[in-house]
Design a protein around this motif. Structure first.
Motif, PDB file in Angstrom:
ATOM      1  N   LEU A 140       1.589  -2.374   9.474  1.00 10.82           N
ATOM      2  CA  LEU A 140       1.685  -3.359  10.372  1.00 10.82           C
ATOM      3  C   LEU A 140       0.987  -4.541  10.297  1.00 10.82           C
ATOM      4  CD1 LEU A 140       2.650  -4.199  13.343  1.00 10.82           C
ATOM      5  CD2 LEU A 140       0.459  -3.082  14.206  1.00 10.82           C
ATOM      6  N   SER A 141       0.027  -4.302   9.402  1.00 13.01           N
ATOM      7  CA  SER A 141      -1.029  -5.315   9.014  1.00 13.01           C
ATOM      8  C   SER A 141      -0.382  -6.059   7.802  1.00 13.01           C
ATOM      9  CB  SER A 141      -2.416  -4.733   8.352  1.00 13.01           C
ATOM     10  OG  SER A 141      -3.240  -3.989   9.487  1.00 13.01           O
ATOM     11  N   ALA A 142       0.529  -5.371   7.074  1.00 15.64           N
ATOM     12  CA  ALA A 142       1.373  -5.978   5.842  1.00 15.64           C
ATOM     13  C   ALA A 142       2.149  -7.018   6.487  1.00 15.64           C
ATOM     14  CB  ALA A 142       1.891  -5.030   4.903  1.00 15.64           C
ATOM     15  N   LEU A 143       2.851  -6.587   7.422  1.00 12.05           N
ATOM     16  CA  LEU A 143       3.785  -7.520   8.247  1.00 12.05           C
ATOM     17  C   LEU A 143       3.371  -8.834   8.750  1.00 12.05           C
ATOM     18  CD1 LEU A 143       5.938  -4.821   9.902  1.00 12.05           C
ATOM     19  CD2 LEU A 143       6.578  -6.189   7.997  1.00 12.05           C
ATOM     20  N   VAL A 144       2.001  -8.496   9.437  1.00  8.55           N
ATOM     21  CA  VAL A 144       1.150  -9.634   9.975  1.00  8.55           C
ATOM     22  C   VAL A 144       0.962 -10.417   8.962  1.00  8.55           C
ATOM     23  CG1 VAL A 144      -0.682 -10.153  11.405  1.00  8.55           C
ATOM     24  CG2 VAL A 144       0.711  -8.251  12.125  1.00  8.55           C
ATOM     25  N   ALA A 145       0.446  -9.947   7.443  1.00 11.84           N
ATOM     26  CA  ALA A 145      -0.082 -10.777   6.689  1.00 11.84           C
ATOM     27  C   ALA A 145       1.099 -11.569   6.268  1.00 11.84           C
ATOM     28  CB  ALA A 145      -0.628  -9.892   5.667  1.00 11.84           C
ATOM     29  N   LEU A 146       2.287 -10.961   6.159  1.00  5.27           N
ATOM     30  CA  LEU A 146       3.449 -11.835   5.615  1.00  5.27           C
ATOM     31  C   LEU A 146       3.819 -12.910   6.452  1.00  5.27           C
ATOM     32  CD1 LEU A 146       5.984  -8.995   4.466  1.00  5.27           C
ATOM     33  CD2 LEU A 146       4.785 -10.778   3.133  1.00  5.27           C
ATOM     34  N   LEU A 164      -5.940  -4.116  -5.012  1.00  6.78           N
ATOM     35  CA  LEU A 164      -6.864  -3.895  -3.868  1.00  6.78           C
ATOM     36  C   LEU A 164      -6.121  -3.513  -2.624  1.00  6.78           C
ATOM     37  CD1 LEU A 164      -9.898  -3.419  -3.372  1.00  6.78           C
ATOM     38  CD2 LEU A 164      -9.866  -5.579  -2.626  1.00  6.78           C
ATOM     39  N   PHE A 165      -5.088  -4.112  -2.305  1.00 10.02           N
ATOM     40  CA  PHE A 165      -3.934  -3.840  -1.173  1.00 10.02           C
ATOM     41  C   PHE A 165      -3.359  -2.301  -1.495  1.00 10.02           C
ATOM     42  CE2 PHE A 165       0.010  -3.697   0.995  1.00 10.02           C
ATOM     43  CZ  PHE A 165      -0.074  -4.301   2.012  1.00 10.02           C
ATOM     44  N   LEU A 166      -3.146  -2.385  -2.398  1.00  9.36           N
ATOM     45  CA  LEU A 166      -2.569  -0.909  -2.892  1.00  9.36           C
ATOM     46  C   LEU A 166      -3.563   0.260  -2.740  1.00  9.36           C
ATOM     47  CD1 LEU A 166      -0.345  -1.531  -5.832  1.00  9.36           C
ATOM     48  CD2 LEU A 166       0.363  -1.314  -3.692  1.00  9.36           C
ATOM     49  N   VAL A 167      -4.780   0.018  -3.190  1.00  4.45           N
ATOM     50  CA  VAL A 167      -5.972   0.980  -3.031  1.00  4.45           C
ATOM     51  C   VAL A 167      -6.259   1.306  -1.624  1.00  4.45           C
ATOM     52  CG1 VAL A 167      -8.366   1.306  -3.238  1.00  4.45           C
ATOM     53  CG2 VAL A 167      -6.942   0.473  -5.310  1.00  4.45           C
ATOM     54  N   LEU A 168      -6.275  -0.048  -0.689  1.00  6.27           N
ATOM     55  CA  LEU A 168      -6.630   0.185   0.647  1.00  6.27           C
ATOM     56  C   LEU A 168      -5.037   1.052   1.165  1.00  6.27           C
ATOM     57  CD1 LEU A 168      -7.916  -3.129   2.034  1.00  6.27           C
ATOM     58  CD2 LEU A 168      -8.897  -0.744   2.008  1.00  6.27           C
ATOM     59  N   GLY A 169      -4.060   1.003   0.804  1.00  9.97           N
ATOM     60  CA  GLY A 169      -2.913   1.811   1.280  1.00  9.97           C
ATOM     61  C   GLY A 169      -3.150   2.911   1.192  1.00  9.97           C
ATOM     62  N   VAL A 170      -3.559   3.453  -0.064  1.00  8.60           N
ATOM     63  CA  VAL A 170      -3.592   4.805  -0.255  1.00  8.60           C
ATOM     64  C   VAL A 170      -4.715   5.562   0.477  1.00  8.60           C
ATOM     65  CG1 VAL A 170      -4.566   6.538  -2.265  1.00  8.60           C
ATOM     66  CG2 VAL A 170      -2.918   4.643  -2.624  1.00  8.60           C
TER      67      VAL A 170
END
Length: 297
Positions: free
Chosen positions: A47-53, A28-34
């Protein structure tokens, strides 16, 4: 054959404790990325991915203070889902581990906001980071599975009622949140302004309500033994504790690059003996997190 199962299981646990955390990405993360790529908001998504990490690292730090290590890092659309196995941990400590993620994001957002008071020009470069950190923190505080707020709610309920009842309450509440978001998505579609991010989040919560979040990210007990420490030389750190000291507290004295020796005393300050770090690691692997040091002497 039966006699070999216990040693093999012990070896598997030890190997898991020594391995580094594995990294995986939820589909679902990849789907949202697309989706964000097509709408021209890919930088915000990254940026959201970095904050999630960062959010995940905060969870891992809190767990490490209890002697646990994250076995697998699962990057989810709205932060990191920590719904794994924290075997032997109390509900209050589970709340602490769950809260650390959103708390770290809130501190980051507050730090950026404070920066604007001293450097107003920095707003143009840091506003997105601030608002994304704030958004992920608030979203993860929603009391629904598999978000941190859901874990906090379940642990709090388990302190007052049976686990089965707490699971039912959290599952029902999660479905209510999911249904409400799907209804909101339908209304937006009728108005001609569909929000697919909202739909993805609703499906994400619905999946969590049925327990699909379990078994993803897991914690394993850290193996902090120094089997060959004396062969290569290592600094020794001695700490005096009472026999009532728990393994949880004793693990907090373990430091990187130093071999821990606990000098154990009773309430009358009579010396009872010492426990080396290797012995402590064996106790931690086999005993409960809240067991007393004195019980092993």
């Amino acid at each position: 054959m039966g006699k070999d199962r216990a040693p093999r299981a012990a070896r598997r646990r030890k190997d898991a404790a020594r391995r580094g955390a594995r990294f995986s990405v939820h589909p679902l993360f990849l789907v949202l990325g697309v989706y964000y790529c097509f709408v021209g908001r890919l930088p915000v998504f990254l940026l959201s991915a970095l904050v999630a990490l960062q959010h995940e690292c905060a969870h891992a730090f809190a767990a490490a203070r209890l002697g646990y290590r994250l076995d697998r890092v699962v990057l989810m659309p709205y932060g990191a889902v920590i719904d794994g196995d924290l075997e032997g941990i109390g509900f209050r400590d589970e709340i602490c581990v769950a809260v650390w993620g959103p708390l770290c994001n809130l501190i980051t957002a507050a730090a950026f906001a404070a920066l604007w008071w001293f450097l107003p020009d920095a707003y143009a470069f840091t506003d997105s980071a601030c608002f994304v950190s704030l958004a992920i923190a608030l979203v993860n505080l929603i009391p629904a599975y598999p978000l941190d707020g859901g874990r906090v709610l379940r642990a709090a309920l388990c302190l007052r009622t049976e686990e089965e009842k707490a699971d039912k309450i959290c599952r029902a509440l999660t479905l209510v949140f999911s249904a409400g978001m799907i209804f909101a998505f339908v209304l937006l579609c009728v108005r001609g302004t569909p929000n697919f991010t909202l739909l993805a989040f609703a499906l994400f919560l619905a999946a969590g309500a049925f327990g699909s979040g379990r078994g993803g990210a897991k914690y394993v007990r850290i193996d902090f033994s120094y089997k060959d420490a004396f062969r290569r030389g290592v600094e020794i750190r001695r700490v005096a504790v009472t026999a009532d000291c728990t393994l949880k507290k004793a693990v907090g004295f373990v430091g990187r690059g130093r071999y821990l020796i606990l000098d154990v005393y009773d309430d009358e300050e009579e010396y009872l003996g010492e426990i080396g770090q290797n012995e402590l690691a064996e106790m931690f692997a086999s005993g409960g997190l809240y067991s007393r040091i004195g019980d092993f002497l």
